[in-house]
Design a protein around this motif. Sequence first.
Motif, PDB file in Angstrom:
ATOM      1  N   ALA B   1      23.211  -4.800  18.593  1.00  0.00           N
ATOM      2  CA  ALA B   1      21.432  -4.273  19.077  1.00  0.00           C
ATOM      3  C   ALA B   1      21.611  -2.685  19.055  1.00  0.00           C
ATOM      4  O   ALA B   1      23.014  -2.103  19.327  1.00  0.00           O
ATOM      5  CB  ALA B   1      21.480  -4.881  20.104  1.00  0.00           C
ATOM      6  N   GLN B   2      20.785  -2.294  18.995  1.00  0.00           N
ATOM      7  CA  GLN B   2      20.639  -0.612  18.921  1.00  0.00           C
ATOM      8  C   GLN B   2      20.330  -0.127  20.365  1.00  0.00           C
ATOM      9  O   GLN B   2      19.798  -0.854  21.170  1.00  0.00           O
ATOM     10  CB  GLN B   2      19.463  -0.193  18.143  1.00  0.00           C
ATOM     11  N   THR B   3      21.149   0.697  20.888  1.00  0.00           N
ATOM     12  CA  THR B   3      20.711   1.380  22.022  1.00  0.00           C
ATOM     13  C   THR B   3      20.159   2.876  22.175  1.00  0.00           C
ATOM     14  O   THR B   3      20.654   3.499  21.007  1.00  0.00           O
ATOM     15  CB  THR B   3      21.744   1.543  23.165  1.00  0.00           C
ATOM     16  N   VAL B   4      19.656   3.367  22.840  1.00  0.00           N
ATOM     17  CA  VAL B   4      19.191   4.908  22.658  1.00  0.00           C
ATOM     18  C   VAL B   4      19.345   5.286  24.196  1.00  0.00           C
ATOM     19  O   VAL B   4      19.083   4.837  25.234  1.00  0.00           O
ATOM     20  CB  VAL B   4      17.583   4.919  22.305  1.00  0.00           C
ATOM     21  N   THR B   5      20.054   6.338  24.014  1.00  0.00           N
ATOM     22  CA  THR B   5      20.407   7.148  25.624  1.00  0.00           C
ATOM     23  C   THR B   5      19.733   8.608  25.516  1.00  0.00           C
ATOM     24  O   THR B   5      20.090   9.432  24.605  1.00  0.00           O
ATOM     25  CB  THR B   5      21.922   7.332  25.739  1.00  0.00           C
ATOM     26  N   GLN B   6      18.901   8.956  26.588  1.00  0.00           N
ATOM     27  CA  GLN B   6      18.456  10.009  27.123  1.00  0.00           C
ATOM     28  C   GLN B   6      19.112  10.568  28.501  1.00  0.00           C
ATOM     29  O   GLN B   6      18.989   9.836  29.356  1.00  0.00           O
ATOM     30  CB  GLN B   6      16.984  10.155  27.254  1.00  0.00           C
ATOM     31  N   SER B   7      20.274  11.508  28.282  1.00  0.00           N
ATOM     32  CA  SER B   7      20.887  11.631  29.392  1.00  0.00           C
ATOM     33  C   SER B   7      20.334  12.550  30.250  1.00  0.00           C
ATOM     34  O   SER B   7      20.831  13.057  31.558  1.00  0.00           O
ATOM     35  CB  SER B   7      22.190  12.458  29.005  1.00  0.00           C
ATOM     36  N   GLN B   8      19.196  13.197  30.216  1.00  0.00           N
ATOM     37  CA  GLN B   8      18.565  14.141  31.111  1.00  0.00           C
ATOM     38  C   GLN B   8      17.156  13.371  31.680  1.00  0.00           C
ATOM     39  O   GLN B   8      16.175  13.275  30.955  1.00  0.00           O
ATOM     40  CB  GLN B   8      18.094  15.282  30.231  1.00  0.00           C
ATOM     41  N   PRO B   9      17.294  13.056  32.862  1.00  0.00           N
ATOM     42  CA  PRO B   9      16.180  12.149  33.350  1.00  0.00           C
ATOM     43  C   PRO B   9      14.936  13.178  33.793  1.00  0.00           C
ATOM     44  O   PRO B   9      13.872  12.938  33.353  1.00  0.00           O
ATOM     45  CB  PRO B   9      16.657  11.683  34.842  1.00  0.00           C
ATOM     46  N   GLU B  10      15.323  14.387  34.056  1.00  0.00           N
ATOM     47  CA  GLU B  10      14.182  15.407  34.217  1.00  0.00           C
ATOM     48  C   GLU B  10      14.705  16.706  33.791  1.00  0.00           C
ATOM     49  O   GLU B  10      16.032  17.203  33.828  1.00  0.00           O
ATOM     50  CB  GLU B  10      14.088  15.657  35.607  1.00  0.00           C
ATOM     51  N   MET B  11      13.702  17.331  33.383  1.00  0.00           N
ATOM     52  CA  MET B  11      14.068  19.027  32.872  1.00  0.00           C
ATOM     53  C   MET B  11      12.640  19.623  33.048  1.00  0.00           C
ATOM     54  O   MET B  11      11.697  19.315  33.269  1.00  0.00           O
ATOM     55  CB  MET B  11      13.952  18.920  31.187  1.00  0.00           C
ATOM     56  N   SER B  12      13.035  21.012  33.504  1.00  0.00           N
ATOM     57  CA  SER B  12      11.872  21.985  33.613  1.00  0.00           C
ATOM     58  C   SER B  12      12.274  23.291  32.690  1.00  0.00           C
ATOM     59  O   SER B  12      13.382  23.372  32.405  1.00  0.00           O
ATOM     60  CB  SER B  12      11.683  22.321  35.266  1.00  0.00           C
ATOM     61  N   VAL B  13      11.091  23.961  32.604  1.00  0.00           N
ATOM     62  CA  VAL B  13      10.933  25.065  31.610  1.00  0.00           C
ATOM     63  C   VAL B  13       9.775  25.929  32.118  1.00  0.00           C
ATOM     64  O   VAL B  13       8.832  25.354  32.454  1.00  0.00           O
ATOM     65  CB  VAL B  13      10.998  24.756  30.033  1.00  0.00           C
ATOM     66  N   GLN B  14      10.048  27.209  31.857  1.00  0.00           N
ATOM     67  CA  GLN B  14       8.810  27.973  32.068  1.00  0.00           C
ATOM     68  C   GLN B  14       7.876  28.281  30.974  1.00  0.00           C
ATOM     69  O   GLN B  14       8.541  28.139  29.785  1.00  0.00           O
ATOM     70  CB  GLN B  14       9.376  29.727  32.314  1.00  0.00           C
ATOM     71  N   GLU B  15       6.739  28.185  31.165  1.00  0.00           N
ATOM     72  CA  GLU B  15       5.769  28.705  30.117  1.00  0.00           C
ATOM     73  C   GLU B  15       6.336  29.575  29.107  1.00  0.00           C
ATOM     74  O   GLU B  15       6.883  30.696  29.549  1.00  0.00           O
ATOM     75  CB  GLU B  15       4.463  29.056  30.835  1.00  0.00           C
ATOM     76  N   ALA B  16       5.973  29.273  27.827  1.00  0.00           N
ATOM     77  CA  ALA B  16       6.322  30.312  26.740  1.00  0.00           C
ATOM     78  C   ALA B  16       7.909  30.281  26.305  1.00  0.00           C
ATOM     79  O   ALA B  16       8.261  30.708  25.427  1.00  0.00           O
ATOM     80  CB  ALA B  16       6.244  31.498  26.995  1.00  0.00           C
ATOM     81  N   SER B  76      17.803  15.490  18.938  1.00  0.00           N
ATOM     82  CA  SER B  76      17.553  16.189  19.966  1.00  0.00           C
ATOM     83  C   SER B  76      16.161  16.812  19.558  1.00  0.00           C
ATOM     84  O   SER B  76      15.915  17.176  18.389  1.00  0.00           O
ATOM     85  CB  SER B  76      18.375  17.335  20.381  1.00  0.00           C
ATOM     86  N   LEU B  77      15.330  16.980  20.487  1.00  0.00           N
ATOM     87  CA  LEU B  77      14.076  17.587  20.116  1.00  0.00           C
ATOM     88  C   LEU B  77      14.156  18.854  20.850  1.00  0.00           C
ATOM     89  O   LEU B  77      14.382  19.166  22.376  1.00  0.00           O
ATOM     90  CB  LEU B  77      12.978  16.845  21.119  1.00  0.00           C
ATOM     91  N   LYS B  78      13.537  20.142  20.077  1.00  0.00           N
ATOM     92  CA  LYS B  78      13.183  21.377  20.626  1.00  0.00           C
ATOM     93  C   LYS B  78      11.750  21.716  20.706  1.00  0.00           C
ATOM     94  O   LYS B  78      11.268  21.440  19.690  1.00  0.00           O
ATOM     95  CB  LYS B  78      14.011  22.405  19.906  1.00  0.00           C
ATOM     96  N   ILE B  79      11.388  22.149  22.021  1.00  0.00           N
ATOM     97  CA  ILE B  79      10.023  22.378  21.919  1.00  0.00           C
ATOM     98  C   ILE B  79      10.119  23.995  22.280  1.00  0.00           C
ATOM     99  O   ILE B  79      10.610  24.607  23.225  1.00  0.00           O
ATOM    100  CB  ILE B  79       9.592  21.918  23.199  1.00  0.00           C
ATOM    101  N   SER B  80       9.399  24.714  21.229  1.00  0.00           N
ATOM    102  CA  SER B  80       9.413  26.363  21.531  1.00  0.00           C
ATOM    103  C   SER B  80       7.863  26.714  21.995  1.00  0.00           C
ATOM    104  O   SER B  80       6.910  25.787  21.982  1.00  0.00           O
ATOM    105  CB  SER B  80       9.524  26.906  19.964  1.00  0.00           C
ATOM    106  N   ASP B  81       7.878  27.973  22.583  1.00  0.00           N
ATOM    107  CA  ASP B  81       6.872  28.533  23.246  1.00  0.00           C
ATOM    108  C   ASP B  81       6.100  27.202  24.064  1.00  0.00           C
ATOM    109  O   ASP B  81       5.042  26.917  23.886  1.00  0.00           O
ATOM    110  CB  ASP B  81       5.977  28.901  22.148  1.00  0.00           C
ATOM    111  N   SER B  82       6.879  26.882  25.154  1.00  0.00           N
ATOM    112  CA  SER B  82       6.391  25.482  25.870  1.00  0.00           C
ATOM    113  C   SER B  82       5.029  26.108  26.552  1.00  0.00           C
ATOM    114  O   SER B  82       4.784  27.164  26.808  1.00  0.00           O
ATOM    115  CB  SER B  82       7.429  25.223  26.936  1.00  0.00           C
ATOM    116  N   GLN B  83       4.215  25.063  26.614  1.00  0.00           N
ATOM    117  CA  GLN B  83       2.833  25.010  27.251  1.00  0.00           C
ATOM    118  C   GLN B  83       2.650  24.299  28.370  1.00  0.00           C
ATOM    119  O   GLN B  83       3.220  23.023  28.230  1.00  0.00           O
ATOM    120  CB  GLN B  83       1.753  24.882  25.875  1.00  0.00           C
ATOM    121  N   LEU B  84       1.778  24.445  29.198  1.00  0.00           N
ATOM    122  CA  LEU B  84       1.640  23.590  30.378  1.00  0.00           C
ATOM    123  C   LEU B  84       1.318  21.983  29.864  1.00  0.00           C
ATOM    124  O   LEU B  84       1.403  21.218  30.570  1.00  0.00           O
ATOM    125  CB  LEU B  84       0.425  24.138  31.072  1.00  0.00           C
ATOM    126  N   GLY B  85       0.453  21.937  28.643  1.00  0.00           N
ATOM    127  CA  GLY B  85       0.215  20.677  28.400  1.00  0.00           C
ATOM    128  C   GLY B  85       1.213  19.830  27.761  1.00  0.00           C
ATOM    129  O   GLY B  85       1.209  18.683  27.199  1.00  0.00           O
TER     130      GLY B  85
END
Lengths: 114, 119
Positions: B1-16, B76-85
């Motif tokens: 069976a496949q398993t998926v692991t996300q090791s970061q329960p929470e993250m925070s970033v400043q806008e932009a 991994s997912l990279k989000i650039s120029d983070s927005q409040l939304g």
Amino acid sequence: DAMVIQNPRYQVTQFGKPVTLSCSQTLNHNVMYWYQQKSSQAPKLLFHYYDKDFNNEADTPDNFQSRRPNTSFCFLDIRSPGLGDAAMYLCATSTGGTGNSPLHFGNGTRLTVT
Amino acid sequence: AQTVTQSQPEMSVQEAETVTLSCTYDTSENNYYLFWYKQPPSRQMILVIRQEAYKQQNATENRFSVNFQKAAKSFSLKISDSQLGDTAMYFCAFMKPLAGGTSYGKLTFGQGTILTVHP
């Protein structure tokens, strides 16, 4: 717009009282899925249909059943809800065809059991 | 069976600013699909980005891009120029096709990462 619609958005039922959640789609997708998502957890697949072919997950409780009378509609029946069945229930669809076609999710139905 | 692991329960970033969410998976399959889904509070789960395992090129969708390392089974997912939304729970998901050459399959989700974008 084509979409996946779940009704109701919020459902309250009593312990042991049967409840039915509904899902409809205008996407004409072959595959429809039901997921259970408890608070802040990953969605867990309960079962899915490919057209009229029903596929049950091995660990889905017998208390949960589903019906798909036609392409557009799919129902989740919980025969005797327990307190542990309180959750968000997500319906999703996909084409099931060639290529990388993602799942399209409805807004979910949040079930409360009192 | 496949398993998926996300090791970061929470993250925070400043806008932009830029943030990267981690995901690893375990499979013996060679042909599969990977997805990132976003679930805002009390709102619908929506697709952010998708990747076919047979494609070496990393997928990009506007401000969202992935770093797909097949040998390491990392996505991994990279989000650039983070927005409040962008504030939402992000789920990494794996799909093994049940029928060859199709997208018919079952999604296996990771536990999710709650991302908060601060003004």
